[in-house]
Scaffold this motif. Structure first.
Motif, PDB file in Angstrom:
ATOM      1  N   ALA A  98       9.311  10.269  -1.371  1.00 39.80           N
ATOM      2  CA  ALA A  98       9.258  10.539  -2.812  1.00 39.80           C
ATOM      3  C   ALA A  98       9.174   9.238  -3.598  1.00 39.80           C
ATOM      4  O   ALA A  98       8.464   9.140  -4.597  1.00 39.80           O
ATOM      5  CB  ALA A  98      10.476  11.354  -3.236  1.00 39.80           C
ATOM      6  N   ASN A 101       5.859   7.596  -3.719  1.00 36.02           N
ATOM      7  CA  ASN A 101       4.865   8.429  -4.378  1.00 36.02           C
ATOM      8  C   ASN A 101       5.370   8.788  -5.772  1.00 36.02           C
ATOM      9  O   ASN A 101       5.717   9.920  -6.046  1.00 36.02           O
ATOM     10  CB  ASN A 101       4.729   9.702  -3.526  1.00 36.02           C
ATOM     11  N   PRO A 102       5.445   7.793  -6.662  1.00 34.22           N
ATOM     12  CA  PRO A 102       6.198   7.987  -7.897  1.00 34.22           C
ATOM     13  C   PRO A 102       5.584   9.058  -8.802  1.00 34.22           C
ATOM     14  O   PRO A 102       4.387   9.310  -8.770  1.00 34.22           O
ATOM     15  CB  PRO A 102       6.145   6.618  -8.565  1.00 34.22           C
ATOM     16  N   THR A 103       6.467   9.645  -9.602  1.00 34.45           N
ATOM     17  CA  THR A 103       6.044  10.681 -10.540  1.00 34.45           C
ATOM     18  C   THR A 103       5.319  10.053 -11.721  1.00 34.45           C
ATOM     19  O   THR A 103       5.776   9.059 -12.272  1.00 34.45           O
ATOM     20  CB  THR A 103       7.283  11.440 -11.037  1.00 34.45           C
ATOM     21  N   ASP A 104       4.207  10.642 -12.089  1.00 33.46           N
ATOM     22  CA  ASP A 104       3.437  10.169 -13.228  1.00 33.46           C
ATOM     23  C   ASP A 104       3.959  10.862 -14.484  1.00 33.46           C
ATOM     24  O   ASP A 104       3.547  11.971 -14.817  1.00 33.46           O
ATOM     25  CB  ASP A 104       1.954  10.489 -12.993  1.00 33.46           C
ATOM     26  N   TRP A 105       4.895  10.193 -15.166  1.00 32.33           N
ATOM     27  CA  TRP A 105       5.553  10.852 -16.303  1.00 32.33           C
ATOM     28  C   TRP A 105       4.613  11.030 -17.480  1.00 32.33           C
ATOM     29  O   TRP A 105       4.809  11.914 -18.319  1.00 32.33           O
ATOM     30  CB  TRP A 105       6.806  10.064 -16.725  1.00 32.33           C
ATOM     31  N   ALA A 107       1.521  11.996 -17.313  1.00 34.36           N
ATOM     32  CA  ALA A 107       0.837  13.270 -17.085  1.00 34.36           C
ATOM     33  C   ALA A 107       1.733  14.423 -17.521  1.00 34.36           C
ATOM     34  O   ALA A 107       1.286  15.374 -18.179  1.00 34.36           O
ATOM     35  CB  ALA A 107       0.479  13.400 -15.609  1.00 34.36           C
ATOM     36  N   ILE A 108       3.010  14.327 -17.168  1.00 36.30           N
ATOM     37  CA  ILE A 108       3.946  15.384 -17.547  1.00 36.30           C
ATOM     38  C   ILE A 108       4.075  15.470 -19.062  1.00 36.30           C
ATOM     39  O   ILE A 108       4.135  16.553 -19.636  1.00 36.30           O
ATOM     40  CB  ILE A 108       5.311  15.137 -16.869  1.00 36.30           C
ATOM     41  N   ILE A 111       1.057  17.343 -20.533  1.00 36.28           N
ATOM     42  CA  ILE A 111       1.087  18.787 -20.300  1.00 36.28           C
ATOM     43  C   ILE A 111       2.218  19.436 -21.089  1.00 36.28           C
ATOM     44  O   ILE A 111       2.068  20.533 -21.624  1.00 36.28           O
ATOM     45  CB  ILE A 111       1.177  19.068 -18.784  1.00 36.28           C
ATOM     46  N   GLY A 141      -3.950  15.579 -19.267  1.00 37.06           N
ATOM     47  CA  GLY A 141      -2.820  15.345 -18.380  1.00 37.06           C
ATOM     48  C   GLY A 141      -3.269  15.074 -16.955  1.00 37.06           C
ATOM     49  O   GLY A 141      -2.615  14.360 -16.203  1.00 37.06           O
ATOM     50  N   PHE A 142      -4.405  15.621 -16.578  1.00 40.14           N
ATOM     51  CA  PHE A 142      -4.951  15.375 -15.247  1.00 40.14           C
ATOM     52  C   PHE A 142      -5.889  14.170 -15.250  1.00 40.14           C
ATOM     53  O   PHE A 142      -6.663  13.976 -14.318  1.00 40.14           O
ATOM     54  CB  PHE A 142      -5.676  16.620 -14.727  1.00 40.14           C
TER      55      PHE A 142
END
Lengths: 180, 494
Positions: A98, A101-105, A107-108, A111, A141-142
């Motif tokens: 995890a 493979n960091p979260t793309d905030w 993008a969040i 959305i 967002g994508f």
């Protein structure tokens, strides 16, 4: 299932040096927060349950019974989760992967904006235009920035679904500022 | 035989032009959403719940059931060509089938899974036809204590038992139970956890939770990992028709997979992926070509795919005969029945025999339609995989907000949808399965009603559950299911 599950597959019991408490706790901050969240949720539910009226009638079973069971269960499960998070982490959750493979905030955020704006605009502006905006923001967002093209595709999808669900199924979607 | 009379009657109704059309719509939609990543049968049925106000119950339920088992067919196409399992039950197919595709055998993999799904689907509908009346006969003798004990058993088998995620599954179930509590209590009229918000007094809509967890949560998740996920659609270079050798190697795994999948769908001990894993392990042991496993062995696709499909019919059996949903989609199907004021379970077979048998007959027909849709027409579905991700998920969100708003014309539900979407995202991030939330939410209020009814009968004495032999047996099985694996683990350790 409290005791038997503690030893993680692969870690030998009896080598506590492998699990330095502080370091592993640092790694699993997210998990600790999640587990604590479950406990807090259960406690809040228990508090709300206590405010419910007492059962009446001879059976002594009323609206409080089920919430009592559910809140008790959530608190207990949250505590076991907390124990896992503090000692070795949730079983079978790969935090190393995890982290790689960091979260793309961002993008969040796009959305989130898309859906919240839709909730605000649905009634005053109408389904078609708020749906188009939702489509454009979500596509952004994508990572897609073809605004005009996306707006056109979104508009077509929104119009078709509006026509089908509103006139075909009589769903009563808001017309908003558009004439039909 | 009485069953055959009922079934014949069911066929005569299911073969009407209108019902055939609903069946075709259902299985086509099911295949499409099975193929498309990001949207599954649970969300699709949830989004279509508003149609229940417009069409008759048999038409709607035929369509919804078609979406459910149709998605099992479509899901394998994606797993084979894309190597991203849409759901945990297709992990094996994604592994072995994708290896076959890499070796230029995509056609054979697609066809063994489609025909295997057909074999499993048809055989298990036969099983459903003959097993469910027996189950109904037993269940008609159930009173509230027996039903409550059965639901406790269902809660436990759905959520816990096997695997490292048992604790998180159970937590997910309890979150669902908590969501199910919101609103006015049916029996006493007390408002629970509604904070005087009118939309919450009516309870939280199933649609909002299903769409929030599955569609919105999934969209947030995929968007947040977009940079890391690289999908390449494999090309189908060989013929879709299997060679004689492939047939020879496939038919036994199909049958074995069917036999494993059906009971596991009916009583899902540890999740939908277990029968596919089991089938894979067995085929690996029995095969003459063990060296091919992991590199694209056809048995490793044929068996698990049959098991996967068989389990969905097993789930339907439990849903229809006992009224217990054992998967997320089954939970939504239950909600669809409730929209018509119907309650699946033994009484449905008595009171709405026509409806039940029409639905069962439609499943025979639907499986034939699916074979045609998924073999000669497979190329059509593959095109769906080429839709760019940003358009696909943006479109899914339009449908999501449409369905959620349309359910009761309330913008409040869109904000609720977003909140539940965030919950779904967090659950995905920390590997909490989301299916049990839905089962808990829908089965919870039913279990509560049975529990309170039981305790009213016994005047508050909990011993009633142990005094009734049937409920005592069911509870004993529940304890065994919980303690058994734990004891075995203990013994292994010592």
């Amino acid at each position: 299932m409290a005791e038997g599950d503690v030893a993680q597959p692969g870690t030998q019991p009896g080598t506590p040096a492998d699990v330095p408490g502080a370091a592993s706790a640092k790694r699993h901050v997210g998990q600790i927060l999640v587990a604590a969240g479950v406990v807090v949720f259960g406690a809040a539910l228990a508090y709300g349950t206590a405010l419910l009226p007492e059962a009446t009638g001879y059976a002594k079973v009323g609206p409080r019974l089920m919430p009592t069971i559910v809140s008790g269960g959530l608190i207990a499960l949250g505590l076991v989760l907390l124990k896992e998070a503090l000692f070795g982490g949730f079983r079978g959750v790969d935090e190393v992967e995890a982290a790689a493979n960091p979260t793309d905030w961002r993008a969040i955020a796009w959305i989130s904006a898309a859906i919240i704006a839709n909730g605000i605009l649905m009634v005053p502006v109408g389904f078609v235009l708020s749906g188009t905006l939702l489509f454009v923001l979500a596509a952004r967002g994508f990572g897609n920035t073809a605004w005009v093209k996306n707006a056109m595709i979104g508009l077509v999808i929104a119009v078709i679904t509006y026509a089908f669900f509103n006139y075909g199924l009589g769903l009563g979607l808001p017309r908003g500022i558009l004439p039909v | 035989m009485e069953v055959l009379t009922f079934l014949a009657n069911g066929f005569s109704l299911a073969l009407s032009l209108q019902n055939l059309l609903w069946c075709l719509v259902g299985v086509t939609l099911g295949t499409a959403v099975g193929v498309l990543p990001g949207i599954g049968p649970a969300v699709t049925v949830a989004l279509l719940l508003p149609v229940t106000t417009k069409i008759d119950p048999s038409g709607a339920l035929i369509m919804f059931a078609g979406i459910y088992y149709g998605a099992m067919y479509g899901g394998s196409t994606t797993s084979i060509l894309l190597n991203t399992p849409g759901e945990s039950a297709t992990i094996i197919t994604a592994m072995e089938g994708n290896q076959m595709a890499k070796r230029g055998r995509a056609g054979a993999a697609l066809s063994t899974s489609a025909i295997g799904s057909f074999v499993a689907g048809t055989l298990t509908v036969v099983a459903l036809t003959f097993v469910s009346p027996i189950v109904v006969d037993v269940a008609l003798r159930f009173g509230p204590p027996e039903f409550f004990a059965l639901m406790v058993l269902a809660f436990i088998t759905v959520s816990a038992v096997l695997g490292e995620s048992a604790l998180r599954r159970l937590t997910a179930l309890f979150i669902g139970l908590a969501i199910g509590l919101v609103g006015i209590d049916n029996q006493s009229g007390t408002a629970r956890f509604a904070f005087e918000i009118p939309q919450l007094l009516d309870g939280i809509e199933v649609v909002t939770v299903a769409v929030g967890l599955f569609a919105v949560g999934e969209t947030l998740w995929v968007a947040s990992k977009e940079r890391a996920i690289v999908d390449a659609v494999m090309k189908m270079t060989d013929s879709i028709w299997m060679k004689a050798e492939d047939w020879k190697r496939s038919w036994k795994p199909w049958l074995r997979g069917t036999a494993i999948g059906f009971p596991f769908g009916a009583i899902p001990a540890g999740g939908a992926e277990i029968p596919t894993f089991l089938s894979y392990a067995i085929e690996k042991k029995l095969t003459k070509y063990p060296e091919e496993f992991g590199k694209g062995a056809i048995e490793g696709v044929a068996g698990p795919e049959a098991a996967n499909n068989a389990s969905s019919t097993g789930t339907m059996t439990t849903l229809l005969a006992l009224g217990l949903p054992t998967s997320a989609t089954a939970a939504i199907l239950l909600a669809a029945f409730q929209q018509y004021g119907l309650q699946p379970g033994p009484l449905l077979f008595v009171n709405s025999a026509d409806l039940v048998w029409t639905l069962i007959a439609s499943m025979y027909i639907g499986n034939v339609m699916l074979l045609v849709l998924n073999l000669p027409l497979v190329g059509l579905w593959v095109k769906l995989l080429e839709i760019p991700k940003h358009l696909l998920y943006a479109g899914i969100l339009i449908f999501a907000t449409l369905g959620v708003y349309g359910m009761r014309q309330s913008a409040f539900d869109i904000f609720l949808l977003y909140a539940i979407g965030l919950l779904g995202f967090m659950m995905r991030r920390y590997d909490f399965p989301t299916g049990p939330v839905l089962i808990g939410m829908i089965l919870g209020p039913l279990a509560e009603a049975q529990l309170r009814r039981s305790l009213s009968i016994s005047q508050g004495d909990w011993m009633i559950f142990l005094q009734k032999p049937l409920s005592a047996t069911l509870l004993a099985i529940t304890v065994l299911v919980v303690v058994g694996p734990w004891l075995m683990k203990k013994r292994k350790k010592n």
